[in-house]
Design a protein around this motif. Structure first.
Motif, PDB file in Angstrom:
ATOM      1  N   ALA A 207       0.828  -1.203   0.000  1.00 55.41           N
ATOM      2  CA  ALA A 207       0.000   0.000   0.000  1.00 55.41           C
ATOM      3  C   ALA A 207       0.868   1.261   0.000  1.00 55.41           C
ATOM      4  CB  ALA A 207      -0.932   0.006   1.210  1.00 55.41           C
ATOM      5  N   GLY A 208       1.960   1.223   0.745  1.00 50.32           N
ATOM      6  CA  GLY A 208       2.834   2.388   0.824  1.00 50.32           C
ATOM      7  C   GLY A 208       3.800   2.513  -0.336  1.00 50.32           C
ATOM      8  N   HIS A 209       4.112   1.386  -0.987  1.00 53.51           N
ATOM      9  CA  HIS A 209       5.085   1.372  -2.085  1.00 53.51           C
ATOM     10  C   HIS A 209       4.535   0.505  -3.217  1.00 53.51           C
ATOM     11  CE1 HIS A 209       7.950   3.143   0.779  1.00 53.51           C
ATOM     12  NE2 HIS A 209       7.417   2.298   1.638  1.00 53.51           N
ATOM     13  N   PRO A 210       3.509   0.999  -3.908  1.00 51.08           N
ATOM     14  CA  PRO A 210       2.757   0.147  -4.837  1.00 51.08           C
ATOM     15  C   PRO A 210       3.523  -0.306  -6.075  1.00 51.08           C
ATOM     16  CG  PRO A 210       2.019   2.429  -4.969  1.00 51.08           C
ATOM     17  CD  PRO A 210       2.932   2.348  -3.794  1.00 51.08           C
ATOM     18  N   LEU A 211       4.656   0.291  -6.388  1.00 54.99           N
ATOM     19  CA  LEU A 211       5.417  -0.113  -7.570  1.00 54.99           C
ATOM     20  C   LEU A 211       6.683  -0.887  -7.216  1.00 54.99           C
ATOM     21  CD1 LEU A 211       5.098   3.150  -9.719  1.00 54.99           C
ATOM     22  CD2 LEU A 211       3.673   1.088  -9.799  1.00 54.99           C
ATOM     23  N   ARG A 212       6.837  -1.252  -5.962  1.00 53.35           N
ATOM     24  CA  ARG A 212       8.036  -1.968  -5.513  1.00 53.35           C
ATOM     25  C   ARG A 212       7.773  -3.473  -5.598  1.00 53.35           C
ATOM     26  NH1 ARG A 212      12.529  -0.020  -2.433  1.00 53.35           N
ATOM     27  NH2 ARG A 212      13.506  -1.636  -1.139  1.00 53.35           N
ATOM     28  N   GLU A 213       8.402  -4.127  -6.545  1.00 52.66           N
ATOM     29  CA  GLU A 213       8.059  -5.513  -6.865  1.00 52.66           C
ATOM     30  C   GLU A 213       8.350  -6.476  -5.723  1.00 52.66           C
ATOM     31  OE1 GLU A 213       9.090  -7.129 -10.641  1.00 52.66           O
ATOM     32  OE2 GLU A 213       8.920  -5.205 -11.671  1.00 52.66           O
ATOM     33  N   VAL A 214       9.432  -6.232  -4.972  1.00 53.31           N
ATOM     34  CA  VAL A 214       9.797  -7.188  -3.933  1.00 53.31           C
ATOM     35  C   VAL A 214       8.702  -7.300  -2.873  1.00 53.31           C
ATOM     36  CG1 VAL A 214      11.065  -5.496  -2.536  1.00 53.31           C
ATOM     37  CG2 VAL A 214      11.641  -7.911  -2.373  1.00 53.31           C
ATOM     38  N   THR A 215       8.004  -6.203  -2.593  1.00 49.66           N
ATOM     39  CA  THR A 215       6.942  -6.267  -1.590  1.00 49.66           C
ATOM     40  C   THR A 215       5.774  -7.110  -2.079  1.00 49.66           C
ATOM     41  OG1 THR A 215       5.889  -4.221  -2.359  1.00 49.66           O
ATOM     42  CG2 THR A 215       7.596  -3.999  -0.700  1.00 49.66           C
ATOM     43  N   TRP A 216       5.468  -7.008  -3.367  1.00 45.89           N
ATOM     44  CA  TRP A 216       4.398  -7.837  -3.926  1.00 45.89           C
ATOM     45  C   TRP A 216       4.807  -9.315  -3.954  1.00 45.89           C
ATOM     46  CZ3 TRP A 216      -0.397  -6.029  -5.022  1.00 45.89           C
ATOM     47  CH2 TRP A 216      -0.550  -4.633  -5.066  1.00 45.89           C
ATOM     48  N   LEU A 233      -2.540 -14.776  -7.102  1.00 48.82           N
ATOM     49  CA  LEU A 233      -2.585 -14.456  -8.529  1.00 48.82           C
ATOM     50  C   LEU A 233      -3.314 -13.139  -8.781  1.00 48.82           C
ATOM     51  CD1 LEU A 233      -3.284 -18.030  -9.936  1.00 48.82           C
ATOM     52  CD2 LEU A 233      -1.138 -16.731 -10.082  1.00 48.82           C
ATOM     53  N   GLN A 234      -4.302 -12.849  -7.976  1.00 52.14           N
ATOM     54  CA  GLN A 234      -4.990 -11.555  -8.097  1.00 52.14           C
ATOM     55  C   GLN A 234      -4.024 -10.406  -7.805  1.00 52.14           C
ATOM     56  OE1 GLN A 234      -8.314 -11.828  -5.423  1.00 52.14           O
ATOM     57  NE2 GLN A 234      -9.442 -13.284  -6.720  1.00 52.14           N
ATOM     58  N   ARG A 235      -3.166 -10.586  -6.813  1.00 49.45           N
ATOM     59  CA  ARG A 235      -2.193  -9.541  -6.497  1.00 49.45           C
ATOM     60  C   ARG A 235      -1.207  -9.357  -7.665  1.00 49.45           C
ATOM     61  NH1 ARG A 235      -5.261 -10.155  -2.703  1.00 49.45           N
ATOM     62  NH2 ARG A 235      -4.993  -9.247  -0.623  1.00 49.45           N
ATOM     63  N   ARG A 240       0.678  -6.058 -12.146  1.00 49.92           N
ATOM     64  CA  ARG A 240       0.937  -5.965 -13.593  1.00 49.92           C
ATOM     65  C   ARG A 240       0.199  -4.770 -14.195  1.00 49.92           C
ATOM     66  NH1 ARG A 240       0.060 -10.867 -18.018  1.00 49.92           N
ATOM     67  NH2 ARG A 240       0.967  -9.747 -19.803  1.00 49.92           N
ATOM     68  N   ALA A 241      -1.055  -4.558 -13.774  1.00 48.19           N
ATOM     69  CA  ALA A 241      -1.821  -3.410 -14.269  1.00 48.19           C
ATOM     70  C   ALA A 241      -1.200  -2.093 -13.806  1.00 48.19           C
ATOM     71  CB  ALA A 241      -3.270  -3.518 -13.796  1.00 48.19           C
ATOM     72  N   LEU A 242      -0.745  -2.039 -12.552  1.00 49.23           N
ATOM     73  CA  LEU A 242      -0.124  -0.829 -12.030  1.00 49.23           C
ATOM     74  C   LEU A 242       1.154  -0.493 -12.787  1.00 49.23           C
ATOM     75  CD1 LEU A 242      -0.499  -1.278  -8.155  1.00 49.23           C
ATOM     76  CD2 LEU A 242      -1.387   0.632  -9.510  1.00 49.23           C
ATOM     77  N   LEU A 243       2.002  -1.497 -13.009  1.00 50.28           N
ATOM     78  CA  LEU A 243       3.260  -1.271 -13.708  1.00 50.28           C
ATOM     79  C   LEU A 243       3.020  -0.835 -15.148  1.00 50.28           C
ATOM     80  CD1 LEU A 243       5.380  -4.285 -12.404  1.00 50.28           C
ATOM     81  CD2 LEU A 243       5.699  -1.875 -11.847  1.00 50.28           C
ATOM     82  N   SER A 244       2.029  -1.445 -15.784  1.00 57.58           N
ATOM     83  CA  SER A 244       1.720  -1.079 -17.161  1.00 57.58           C
ATOM     84  C   SER A 244       1.216   0.349 -17.257  1.00 57.58           C
ATOM     85  CB  SER A 244       0.674  -2.041 -17.728  1.00 57.58           C
ATOM     86  OG  SER A 244       0.294  -1.661 -19.038  1.00 57.58           O
ATOM     87  N   GLU A 245       0.351   0.724 -16.319  1.00 56.13           N
ATOM     88  CA  GLU A 245      -0.238   2.066 -16.353  1.00 56.13           C
ATOM     89  C   GLU A 245       0.772   3.140 -15.978  1.00 56.13           C
ATOM     90  OE1 GLU A 245      -3.815   4.607 -14.126  1.00 56.13           O
ATOM     91  OE2 GLU A 245      -3.678   2.424 -13.900  1.00 56.13           O
ATOM     92  N   GLU A 246       1.579   2.873 -14.938  1.00 58.43           N
ATOM     93  CA  GLU A 246       2.481   3.900 -14.423  1.00 58.43           C
ATOM     94  C   GLU A 246       3.824   3.955 -15.151  1.00 58.43           C
ATOM     95  OE1 GLU A 246       1.756   6.141 -12.150  1.00 58.43           O
ATOM     96  OE2 GLU A 246      -0.263   5.366 -11.788  1.00 58.43           O
TER      97      GLU A 246
END
Length: 284
Positions: A207-216, A233-235, A240-246
């Motif tokens: 939530a605090g670092h939405p583009l940091r892959e290691v946390t996901w 898999l939902q996460r 994937r949607a966040l990275l594509s959009e941002e």
């Protein structure tokens, strides 16, 4: 003596002076908390602490304390603050007696205290110990070490100097080290089987670092090992949607391999991969 850390977490001798930089600046001696005075004096002390014993020219101190052009009385003001800091740091020193803590050298002023007198240094060393313990398979001691390290934080790093350019790089470095420590703690929680707490902590990190892959990746591991592969898999899809959009990019290879293993329910491969261990911060 007062310690800036949680009782019971110290592994070495306590020091005559200790400084807390992981939050608003605090200082303690054997007799308790020190009065560090007004904001400008606290910023001066932080500037000296960050130099780790190296002398700083008087002109540089003036430039660093006043982010714009120093006022006409800047030099006199710094001298006055130095005098007051000496009184606070060495109250037993005879008036006009020789100082051994905040000293004047040919190159300028320097603060003579051991590196470990700073909680920031103790934090990074504890973070390094936690990583080594985990690498040795000593999960319990690693958990204790990382919990003690993170307990040193009382707020934002170098909070008193957040608007001063001289502190900007160190603030970024320390906050990154803190994030690495929080990620390492989640890895340790997964390794010791404390999956519910691992999921909660990983959710907070994403939530605090939405583009940091290691946390996901940590969150997906915890969800899958908790018997919730669909949510894992939902996460992945959300990231994937966040990275594509941002950023216009896809998840990295580790996350793609993790997704494939979850789809195939390849437990052996998942356990072999394990949750990521964040890299050690520089100097840890």
């Amino acid at each position: 003596m007062y310690s800036l850390s949680v009782p019971g977490e110290r592994t070495g001798p306590r020091l005559p002076l200790e400084f807390g930089l992981l939050g608003p600046l605090v200082a303690h001696s054997e007799d308790g908390a020190l009065d560090l005075g007004p904001p400008k004096r606290r910023v001066l002390l932080l500037r000296l602490l960050l130099e780790r014993g190296h002398a700083i020219p008087l002109e540089s101190l003036c430039d660093d304390l006043w982010t714009s052009r120093p006022p006409r009385g800047a030099v006199s003001s710094v001298h006055a603050h130095i005098s007051r800091l000496r009184d606070a740091l060495e109250p037993e020193r005879p008036r006009r007696g020789k100082t051994s803590v905040l000293v004047r050298e040919p190159m300028g002023y320097a603060l003579r205290v051991p590196a470990e007198a700073q909680d920031a240094v103790r934090f990074e060393r504890a973070l390094g110990r936690a990583r080594r313990l985990l690498g040795e398979g000593r999960v319990g001691p690693a958990r204790q070490e990382i919990d003690n390290a993170l307990a040193l934080w009382r707020g934002a790093a170098l909070a008193d100097a957040v608007d001063h350019p001289f502190a900007a790089q160190e603030i970024i470095r320390l906050e990154e080290a803190r994030l690495l420590g929080r990620e390492l703690r989640v890895t340790i929680l997964v390794r010791e089987g404390n999956l519910e707490e691992a999921m909660l902590s990983a959710e907070e990190l994403t939530a605090g670092h939405p583009l940091r892959e290691v946390t996901w990746e940590l969150l997906m591991h915890a969800l899958y090992l908790s018997g919730r592969p669909a949510e894992a898999l939902q996460r992945y899809a959300k990231l994937r949607a966040l990275l594509s959009e941002e950023l216009g990019m896809d998840p990295g290879p580790r996350l793609r391999r993790l997704q494939t293993a979850i789809l195939r329910q390849d437990d052996s491969w998942l356990h072999a991969l394990g949750p990521p261990v964040p890299p050690a911060p520089p100097g840890a």
